[in-house]
Write a protein that holds these residues in place. Structure first.
Motif, PDB file in Angstrom:
ATOM      1  N   THR A   1       1.105  -1.521   0.093  1.00  0.00           N
ATOM      2  CA  THR A   1       0.219  -0.737   0.150  1.00  0.00           C
ATOM      3  C   THR A   1       0.604   1.567   0.169  1.00  0.00           C
ATOM      4  O   THR A   1       1.552   1.387   1.201  1.00  0.00           O
ATOM      5  CB  THR A   1      -1.116  -0.277   1.091  1.00  0.00           C
ATOM      6  N   TYR A   2       1.076   1.902  -0.877  1.00  0.00           N
ATOM      7  CA  TYR A   2       1.706   3.397  -0.705  1.00  0.00           C
ATOM      8  C   TYR A   2      -0.084   4.742  -0.828  1.00  0.00           C
ATOM      9  O   TYR A   2       0.147   5.007  -1.273  1.00  0.00           O
ATOM     10  CB  TYR A   2       2.237   3.130  -2.039  1.00  0.00           C
ATOM     11  N   PRO A   3       0.512   5.264   0.531  1.00  0.00           N
ATOM     12  CA  PRO A   3      -0.147   6.753   0.747  1.00  0.00           C
ATOM     13  C   PRO A   3      -0.136   7.343  -0.626  1.00  0.00           C
ATOM     14  O   PRO A   3      -0.797   8.523  -0.997  1.00  0.00           O
ATOM     15  CB  PRO A   3       0.469   6.881   1.635  1.00  0.00           C
ATOM     16  N   SER A   4       0.886   7.811  -1.018  1.00  0.00           N
ATOM     17  CA  SER A   4       0.841   8.859  -2.461  1.00  0.00           C
ATOM     18  C   SER A   4       0.264   8.356  -3.945  1.00  0.00           C
ATOM     19  O   SER A   4      -0.548   9.081  -4.115  1.00  0.00           O
ATOM     20  CB  SER A   4       2.417   8.974  -3.570  1.00  0.00           C
ATOM     21  N   LEU A   5       0.116   7.043  -3.636  1.00  0.00           N
ATOM     22  CA  LEU A   5      -0.670   6.400  -4.673  1.00  0.00           C
ATOM     23  C   LEU A   5      -2.729   6.579  -4.608  1.00  0.00           C
ATOM     24  O   LEU A   5      -3.121   7.156  -4.854  1.00  0.00           O
ATOM     25  CB  LEU A   5      -0.879   5.222  -5.391  1.00  0.00           C
ATOM     26  N   ALA A   6      -2.786   6.257  -3.235  1.00  0.00           N
ATOM     27  CA  ALA A   6      -4.244   6.515  -2.749  1.00  0.00           C
ATOM     28  C   ALA A   6      -4.596   7.942  -2.863  1.00  0.00           C
ATOM     29  O   ALA A   6      -5.601   8.553  -3.452  1.00  0.00           O
ATOM     30  CB  ALA A   6      -3.737   5.929  -1.027  1.00  0.00           C
ATOM     31  N   ALA A   7      -2.871   9.294  -2.556  1.00  0.00           N
ATOM     32  CA  ALA A   7      -3.151  10.181  -2.095  1.00  0.00           C
ATOM     33  C   ALA A   7      -3.706  10.871  -3.838  1.00  0.00           C
ATOM     34  O   ALA A   7      -4.370  11.881  -4.564  1.00  0.00           O
ATOM     35  CB  ALA A   7      -2.210  10.808  -1.549  1.00  0.00           C
ATOM     36  N   LEU A   8      -2.328  10.320  -4.916  1.00  0.00           N
ATOM     37  CA  LEU A   8      -2.843  10.367  -5.909  1.00  0.00           C
ATOM     38  C   LEU A   8      -4.662  10.596  -6.694  1.00  0.00           C
ATOM     39  O   LEU A   8      -4.815  10.769  -7.320  1.00  0.00           O
ATOM     40  CB  LEU A   8      -1.731  10.091  -6.968  1.00  0.00           C
ATOM     41  N   ALA A   9      -4.933   8.914  -6.338  1.00  0.00           N
ATOM     42  CA  ALA A   9      -6.119   8.353  -6.689  1.00  0.00           C
ATOM     43  C   ALA A   9      -6.866   9.405  -6.650  1.00  0.00           C
ATOM     44  O   ALA A   9      -8.241  10.197  -7.314  1.00  0.00           O
ATOM     45  CB  ALA A   9      -6.172   6.695  -6.489  1.00  0.00           C
ATOM     46  N   ASP A  10      -7.287   9.940  -5.074  1.00  0.00           N
ATOM     47  CA  ASP A  10      -7.947  10.490  -4.504  1.00  0.00           C
ATOM     48  C   ASP A  10      -7.978  12.288  -5.282  1.00  0.00           C
ATOM     49  O   ASP A  10      -9.101  12.405  -5.963  1.00  0.00           O
ATOM     50  CB  ASP A  10      -7.876  10.738  -2.624  1.00  0.00           C
ATOM     51  N   TYR A  11      -6.898  12.590  -6.068  1.00  0.00           N
ATOM     52  CA  TYR A  11      -7.283  13.760  -6.074  1.00  0.00           C
ATOM     53  C   TYR A  11      -6.644  13.319  -7.335  1.00  0.00           C
ATOM     54  O   TYR A  11      -8.212  14.196  -7.984  1.00  0.00           O
ATOM     55  CB  TYR A  11      -5.435  14.322  -6.064  1.00  0.00           C
ATOM     56  N   LEU A  12      -7.478  12.500  -8.028  1.00  0.00           N
ATOM     57  CA  LEU A  12      -7.604  12.925  -9.714  1.00  0.00           C
ATOM     58  C   LEU A  12      -9.317  12.725 -10.380  1.00  0.00           C
ATOM     59  O   LEU A  12     -10.121  12.898 -10.401  1.00  0.00           O
ATOM     60  CB  LEU A  12      -6.868  11.069 -10.703  1.00  0.00           C
ATOM     61  N   LYS A  13      -9.867  11.568  -8.520  1.00  0.00           N
ATOM     62  CA  LYS A  13     -11.696  11.029  -8.871  1.00  0.00           C
ATOM     63  C   LYS A  13     -11.912  12.607  -8.297  1.00  0.00           C
ATOM     64  O   LYS A  13     -12.624  12.786  -8.425  1.00  0.00           O
ATOM     65  CB  LYS A  13     -11.705   9.867  -7.407  1.00  0.00           C
ATOM     66  N   THR A  14     -11.489  13.526  -7.400  1.00  0.00           N
ATOM     67  CA  THR A  14     -11.922  14.800  -7.174  1.00  0.00           C
ATOM     68  C   THR A  14     -12.026  15.534  -8.231  1.00  0.00           C
ATOM     69  O   THR A  14     -12.671  16.502  -8.878  1.00  0.00           O
ATOM     70  CB  THR A  14     -11.094  15.071  -5.984  1.00  0.00           C
ATOM     71  N   ASN A  15     -10.766  15.205  -9.140  1.00  0.00           N
ATOM     72  CA  ASN A  15     -10.610  17.077 -10.351  1.00  0.00           C
ATOM     73  C   ASN A  15     -10.102  15.853 -11.549  1.00  0.00           C
ATOM     74  O   ASN A  15      -9.168  15.713 -12.356  1.00  0.00           O
ATOM     75  CB  ASN A  15      -9.528  17.429  -9.628  1.00  0.00           C
ATOM     76  N   PRO A  16     -11.457  15.272 -11.623  1.00  0.00           N
ATOM     77  CA  PRO A  16     -11.942  14.619 -13.616  1.00  0.00           C
ATOM     78  C   PRO A  16     -11.203  15.348 -14.284  1.00  0.00           C
ATOM     79  O   PRO A  16     -10.546  14.430 -15.797  1.00  0.00           O
ATOM     80  CB  PRO A  16     -13.352  13.987 -13.407  1.00  0.00           C
ATOM     81  N   ASN A  17     -11.021  16.765 -14.772  1.00  0.00           N
ATOM     82  CA  ASN A  17     -10.824  17.642 -14.920  1.00  0.00           C
ATOM     83  C   ASN A  17      -9.301  17.537 -15.670  1.00  0.00           C
ATOM     84  O   ASN A  17      -8.535  18.441 -16.521  1.00  0.00           O
ATOM     85  CB  ASN A  17     -11.332  18.979 -15.859  1.00  0.00           C
TER      86      ASN A  17
END
Length: 319
Positions: free
Chosen positions: A225-241
């Motif tokens: 589990t990588y916190p950086s990837l979880a954070a990046l995924a959250d950012y991309l889901k929150t900002n689909p543009n």
């Protein structure tokens, strides 16, 4: 390079150029590591980024001054360094005619298409640099100036190039006597429990994913589990543009083609994990490899090589 020409008087026989010398203060702990003056020379001042296999540029002729300043042990970002210098130029009467940041400039092509002092005096991280062109016009004082700012993990670099009439007062380039504010590092770490990655990605344009690990000799991201990837995924889901590019980097051991291929495979492995595990759309993510062309530390030490083996995420324009 698309060229325009601006010619400064090389010699003013009867009335030499007059005026007050420009003052430009660098961060308080700056050290000048290069100072070159060419009495009569030329410089191609970029007026735009790399486009159609060239850089739109203006050829300025006159006295050419080039200095490189190193700022050791600083946590200032390239923007935090360039911003105050830009303000000083505007106060001195300069007009900013062009400004860009690494990939917007043209990345590799722009950096190698402009005049840059050699290593070790000047270091340019291809994924972390800013450039500015400015011009001052007057009856007896026409000058052009450029700033190139970059950094690696523990040091920042500033190159300034000035072209003006021969005989004009020499600019006063000096370290600041003011106390530098304390600023937290950017681009190297973030708080994965909040929106730290998103804030840094929006402000700096890139983030180093320092917690990723790969098995020795493998291009596949290790299980875990990588916190950086979880954070990046959250950012991309929150900002689909928003779109990002994952960029792999290696140390300098081995051939360049082999390292470029390896670094891209590792970036692709990270992209696959984002898509398969976190459900991120492939339309938001791409993968590239730089090999050893953009080190953030010396490849002469084990610690430096470890720092250079990394994957970064870079904010890229939506198509």
């Amino acid at each position: 390079m698309r060229i325009k020409t601006l010619i400064h008087a090389a010699i003013v026989a009867a009335c030499p150029a007059a005026g007050v010398a420009m003052t430009l203060e660098f961060p308080v702990n700056s050290v000048r590591v290069l100072d070159e003056t060419e009495t009569l020379g030329s410089y191609q001042l970029p007026l735009g980024g790399w486009e159609d296999d060239q850089i739109d540029a203006l050829t300025a002729e006159g006295e050419v001054i080039r200095q490189v300043w190193r700022i050791p042990s600083t946590n200032l970002t390239t923007l935090q360094i360039l911003g105050p210098l830009r303000e000083q130029l505007i106060e001195d009467g300069y007009e900013v005619v062009f400004e860009c940041k690494d990939w917007d400039c043209g990345g590799f092509d722009f950096r190698y298409g402009i005049d840059v002092a050699p290593e070790p005096q000047m270091h340019v991280d291809l994924g972390n640099y800013r450039f500015l062109s400015a011009r001052m016009e007057g009856d007896d004082k026409d000058e052009v100036l450029s700033l190139l700012v970059s950094r690696r993990s523990d040091t920042a670099f500033v190159q300034v190039t000035i072209v003006g009439p021969s005989g004009a007062p020499r600019p006063n380039l000096t370290p600041s006597t003011k106390t530098q504010p304390t600023i937290s590092p950017a681009g190297l770490s973030f708080d994965p429990t909040g929106n730290g990655l998103g804030v840094m990605l929006e402000s700096e344009g890139y983030v180093v994913l320092d917690d990723l690990t790969f098995a020795i000799g493998s291009s596949t991201l290790s299980d875990g589990t990588y916190p950086s990837l979880a954070a990046l995924a959250d950012y991309l889901k929150t900002n689909p543009n928003r779109n990002v590019t994952l960029v792999g980097h290696t140390d300098a051991e081995g051939s360049l083609p082999g390292n470029v291929a390896l670094s891209k495979r590792r970036a692709t492995s990270v992209m696959d994990r984002l898509v398969d595990t976190y459900g991120i759309s492939r339309s938001q993510v791409s993968a590239e490899g730089m090999g050893y062309l953009s080190p953030r530390a010396s490849n002469l030490t084990d610690n430096g090589r470890n720092q250079n083996r990394r994957v970064e995420v870079i904010l890229t324009p939506a198509e």
